[in-house]
Scaffold this motif. Structure first.
Motif, PDB file in Angstrom:
ATOM      1  N   GLY A  27      15.916  25.893 -66.083  1.00  0.00           N
ATOM      2  CA  GLY A  27      16.294  27.114 -65.375  1.00  0.00           C
ATOM      3  C   GLY A  27      16.172  26.947 -63.871  1.00  0.00           C
ATOM      4  N   THR A  28      15.870  28.058 -63.195  1.00  0.00           N
ATOM      5  CA  THR A  28      15.819  28.035 -61.729  1.00  0.00           C
ATOM      6  C   THR A  28      14.413  27.879 -61.187  1.00  0.00           C
ATOM      7  OG1 THR A  28      15.648  30.431 -61.626  1.00  0.00           O
ATOM      8  CG2 THR A  28      17.873  29.485 -61.541  1.00  0.00           C
ATOM      9  N   GLY A  29      13.422  27.932 -62.034  1.00  0.00           N
ATOM     10  CA  GLY A  29      12.040  27.815 -61.599  1.00  0.00           C
ATOM     11  C   GLY A  29      11.177  28.845 -62.282  1.00  0.00           C
ATOM     12  N   ILE A  30       9.986  29.052 -61.746  1.00  0.00           N
ATOM     13  CA  ILE A  30       9.027  29.995 -62.323  1.00  0.00           C
ATOM     14  C   ILE A  30       8.735  31.082 -61.307  1.00  0.00           C
ATOM     15  CG2 ILE A  30       6.634  30.258 -63.048  1.00  0.00           C
ATOM     16  CD1 ILE A  30       6.816  27.523 -64.289  1.00  0.00           C
ATOM     17  N   HIS A  31       8.823  32.329 -61.755  1.00  0.00           N
ATOM     18  CA  HIS A  31       8.505  33.455 -60.887  1.00  0.00           C
ATOM     19  C   HIS A  31       7.076  33.893 -61.177  1.00  0.00           C
ATOM     20  CE1 HIS A  31      12.583  33.866 -59.420  1.00  0.00           C
ATOM     21  NE2 HIS A  31      12.964  33.557 -60.648  1.00  0.00           N
ATOM     22  N   ALA A  32       6.215  33.686 -60.202  1.00  0.00           N
ATOM     23  CA  ALA A  32       4.807  34.053 -60.335  1.00  0.00           C
ATOM     24  C   ALA A  32       4.208  34.170 -58.942  1.00  0.00           C
ATOM     25  CB  ALA A  32       4.051  33.012 -61.149  1.00  0.00           C
ATOM     26  N   GLN A  33       3.206  34.990 -58.827  1.00  0.00           N
ATOM     27  CA  GLN A  33       2.471  35.092 -57.559  1.00  0.00           C
ATOM     28  C   GLN A  33       1.325  34.087 -57.515  1.00  0.00           C
ATOM     29  OE1 GLN A  33       3.241  36.976 -54.872  1.00  0.00           O
ATOM     30  NE2 GLN A  33       5.082  37.490 -55.999  1.00  0.00           N
ATOM     31  N   GLU A  34       0.775  33.816 -58.691  1.00  0.00           N
ATOM     32  CA  GLU A  34      -0.398  32.946 -58.772  1.00  0.00           C
ATOM     33  C   GLU A  34      -0.328  32.140 -60.057  1.00  0.00           C
ATOM     34  OE1 GLU A  34      -4.667  34.370 -57.918  1.00  0.00           O
ATOM     35  OE2 GLU A  34      -4.533  34.340 -60.117  1.00  0.00           O
ATOM     36  N   ILE A  35      -0.752  30.905 -59.995  1.00  0.00           N
ATOM     37  CA  ILE A  35      -0.897  30.080 -61.195  1.00  0.00           C
ATOM     38  C   ILE A  35      -2.342  29.599 -61.251  1.00  0.00           C
ATOM     39  CG2 ILE A  35       1.521  29.357 -61.282  1.00  0.00           C
ATOM     40  CD1 ILE A  35       0.635  26.670 -60.095  1.00  0.00           C
ATOM     41  N   ARG A  36      -2.811  29.306 -62.456  1.00  0.00           N
ATOM     42  CA  ARG A  36      -4.182  28.851 -62.651  1.00  0.00           C
ATOM     43  C   ARG A  36      -4.178  27.542 -63.425  1.00  0.00           C
ATOM     44  NH1 ARG A  36      -3.503  33.883 -63.268  1.00  0.00           N
ATOM     45  NH2 ARG A  36      -3.321  33.827 -65.520  1.00  0.00           N
ATOM     46  N   LEU A  37      -4.796  26.524 -62.841  1.00  0.00           N
ATOM     47  CA  LEU A  37      -4.940  25.240 -63.529  1.00  0.00           C
ATOM     48  C   LEU A  37      -5.978  25.406 -64.623  1.00  0.00           C
ATOM     49  CD1 LEU A  37      -4.274  22.191 -63.699  1.00  0.00           C
ATOM     50  CD2 LEU A  37      -6.150  21.804 -62.095  1.00  0.00           C
ATOM     51  N   LYS A  38      -5.566  25.177 -65.875  1.00  0.00           N
ATOM     52  CA  LYS A  38      -6.447  25.363 -67.026  1.00  0.00           C
ATOM     53  C   LYS A  38      -6.960  24.046 -67.595  1.00  0.00           C
ATOM     54  CE  LYS A  38      -6.933  29.190 -68.164  1.00  0.00           C
ATOM     55  NZ  LYS A  38      -7.913  30.136 -67.620  1.00  0.00           N
ATOM     56  N   GLY A  39      -6.230  22.955 -67.336  1.00  0.00           N
ATOM     57  CA  GLY A  39      -6.661  21.666 -67.854  1.00  0.00           C
ATOM     58  C   GLY A  39      -5.726  20.565 -67.402  1.00  0.00           C
ATOM     59  N   TYR A  40      -6.157  19.328 -67.636  1.00  0.00           N
ATOM     60  CA  TYR A  40      -5.311  18.177 -67.316  1.00  0.00           C
ATOM     61  C   TYR A  40      -5.660  16.998 -68.220  1.00  0.00           C
ATOM     62  CZ  TYR A  40      -9.282  16.434 -64.503  1.00  0.00           C
ATOM     63  OH  TYR A  40     -10.509  16.005 -64.075  1.00  0.00           O
ATOM     64  N   PHE A  41      -4.687  16.125 -68.385  1.00  0.00           N
ATOM     65  CA  PHE A  41      -4.829  14.908 -69.165  1.00  0.00           C
ATOM     66  C   PHE A  41      -4.275  13.762 -68.333  1.00  0.00           C
ATOM     67  CE2 PHE A  41      -3.916  18.505 -71.915  1.00  0.00           C
ATOM     68  CZ  PHE A  41      -5.008  18.506 -72.765  1.00  0.00           C
ATOM     69  N   VAL A  42      -5.002  12.660 -68.275  1.00  0.00           N
ATOM     70  CA  VAL A  42      -4.564  11.494 -67.511  1.00  0.00           C
ATOM     71  C   VAL A  42      -4.697  10.270 -68.409  1.00  0.00           C
ATOM     72  CG1 VAL A  42      -4.960  10.081 -65.451  1.00  0.00           C
ATOM     73  CG2 VAL A  42      -5.367  12.555 -65.356  1.00  0.00           C
ATOM     74  N   HIS A  43      -3.649   9.434 -68.437  1.00  0.00           N
ATOM     75  CA  HIS A  43      -3.669   8.237 -69.262  1.00  0.00           C
ATOM     76  C   HIS A  43      -3.312   7.015 -68.421  1.00  0.00           C
ATOM     77  CE1 HIS A  43      -2.331   5.376 -72.393  1.00  0.00           C
ATOM     78  NE2 HIS A  43      -3.361   5.899 -73.020  1.00  0.00           N
TER      79      HIS A  43
ATOM     80  N   ASP B 275       9.915  26.428 -57.303  1.00  0.00           N
ATOM     81  CA  ASP B 275      11.285  25.946 -57.455  1.00  0.00           C
ATOM     82  C   ASP B 275      11.422  25.003 -58.637  1.00  0.00           C
ATOM     83  OD1 ASP B 275      12.363  27.365 -55.316  1.00  0.00           O
ATOM     84  OD2 ASP B 275      11.749  25.828 -53.884  1.00  0.00           O
ATOM     85  N   ARG B 276      12.635  24.857 -59.105  1.00  0.00           N
ATOM     86  CA  ARG B 276      12.955  24.022 -60.259  1.00  0.00           C
ATOM     87  C   ARG B 276      12.544  22.568 -60.053  1.00  0.00           C
ATOM     88  NH1 ARG B 276      18.992  22.810 -62.636  1.00  0.00           N
ATOM     89  NH2 ARG B 276      18.253  21.756 -64.481  1.00  0.00           N
ATOM     90  N   ASP B 277      12.791  22.036 -58.853  1.00  0.00           N
ATOM     91  CA  ASP B 277      12.478  20.635 -58.563  1.00  0.00           C
ATOM     92  C   ASP B 277      11.065  20.524 -58.001  1.00  0.00           C
ATOM     93  OD1 ASP B 277      15.053  19.542 -59.278  1.00  0.00           O
ATOM     94  OD2 ASP B 277      15.812  20.549 -57.492  1.00  0.00           O
ATOM     95  N   ILE B 278      10.232  19.763 -58.683  1.00  0.00           N
ATOM     96  CA  ILE B 278       8.843  19.554 -58.274  1.00  0.00           C
ATOM     97  C   ILE B 278       8.669  18.082 -57.933  1.00  0.00           C
ATOM     98  CG2 ILE B 278       6.439  19.623 -59.044  1.00  0.00           C
ATOM     99  CD1 ILE B 278       7.271  21.936 -60.910  1.00  0.00           C
ATOM    100  N   VAL B 279       8.007  17.829 -56.811  1.00  0.00           N
ATOM    101  CA  VAL B 279       7.735  16.463 -56.381  1.00  0.00           C
ATOM    102  C   VAL B 279       6.222  16.278 -56.346  1.00  0.00           C
ATOM    103  CG1 VAL B 279       8.033  14.751 -54.553  1.00  0.00           C
ATOM    104  CG2 VAL B 279       9.837  16.422 -54.993  1.00  0.00           C
ATOM    105  N   ALA B 280       5.754  15.163 -56.907  1.00  0.00           N
ATOM    106  CA  ALA B 280       4.320  14.870 -56.952  1.00  0.00           C
ATOM    107  C   ALA B 280       4.079  13.433 -56.529  1.00  0.00           C
ATOM    108  CB  ALA B 280       3.793  15.092 -58.367  1.00  0.00           C
TER     109      ALA B 280
END
Length: 179
Positions: free
Chosen positions: A39-55, A127-132
């Protein structure tokens, strides 16, 4: 769920927690990894990091080393993360200035962390395109923040490096709707 009485009518306001995940799969570099949402992205005012996985992967060599943490830059976070760091040299004035999200790692090739609740403001839309980009400190003296190693090939038996194969970030955000 919130029930509100308005002129003898009940209006139900339902808060839905929505999961938003980012899966980073570096190929041969961890700099400017491109990801894309549906889609076009995510509409939100705030996001919360709940967890992560790294391999990571490595050759299995007993001398293979793993970073203690990775430093993750996400374009939509801007400069919301501020880290105070010790100088790179003892008694020095060479303080690194890093605006990365620091993700501690286990002493194993796979790290799983859940139960977090770290909030970030996203000004209404991601936005739809995320760069990390993913970095870690090397083992030099003084240490330097470098791009984390990644490869699609299989490490050779004598290779003492560990290579990032995957980072999964789990976020939650509120979606409000009237039903």
């Amino acid at each position: 769920m919130l029930k509100v009485l308005f002129k003898n009518y009940y209006i139900l306001v339902i808060y839905i927690m929505v999961l938003f995940s980012i899966h980073l799969r570096p190929h041969n570099t961890t700099k400017n990894i491109q990801t894309q949402l549906i889609g076009t992205g995510i509409h939100a005012q705030e996001i919360r990091l709940k967890g992560y996985f790294v391999h990571f992967k490595n050759s299995g060599n007993v001398d293979a080393t793993l970073p203690l943490q990775i430093y993750l830059d996400l374009n939509f976070l801007g400069n919301q993360v501020h880290n105070a760091s010790s100088p790179l040299t003892e008694g020095g004035n060479d303080f690194p200035h890093i605006n990365s999200l620091i993700l501690p790692l286990s002493n194993d090739l796979y790290t799983q962390v859940t139960g977090l609740d770290i909030a970030f403001s996203v000004d209404g839309k991601i936005d739809r395109d995320i760069v990390a980009s993913v970095k870690n400190y090397d083992n030099s003296t003084p240490t330097k923040l470098i791009d984390t190693l990644a490869t699609t090939s299989t490490p050779g038996a004598g290779d003492t490096n560990s290579y990032l194969t995957s980072v999964v970030l789990l976020f939650e955000y509120d979606k409000v709707g009237n039903f």
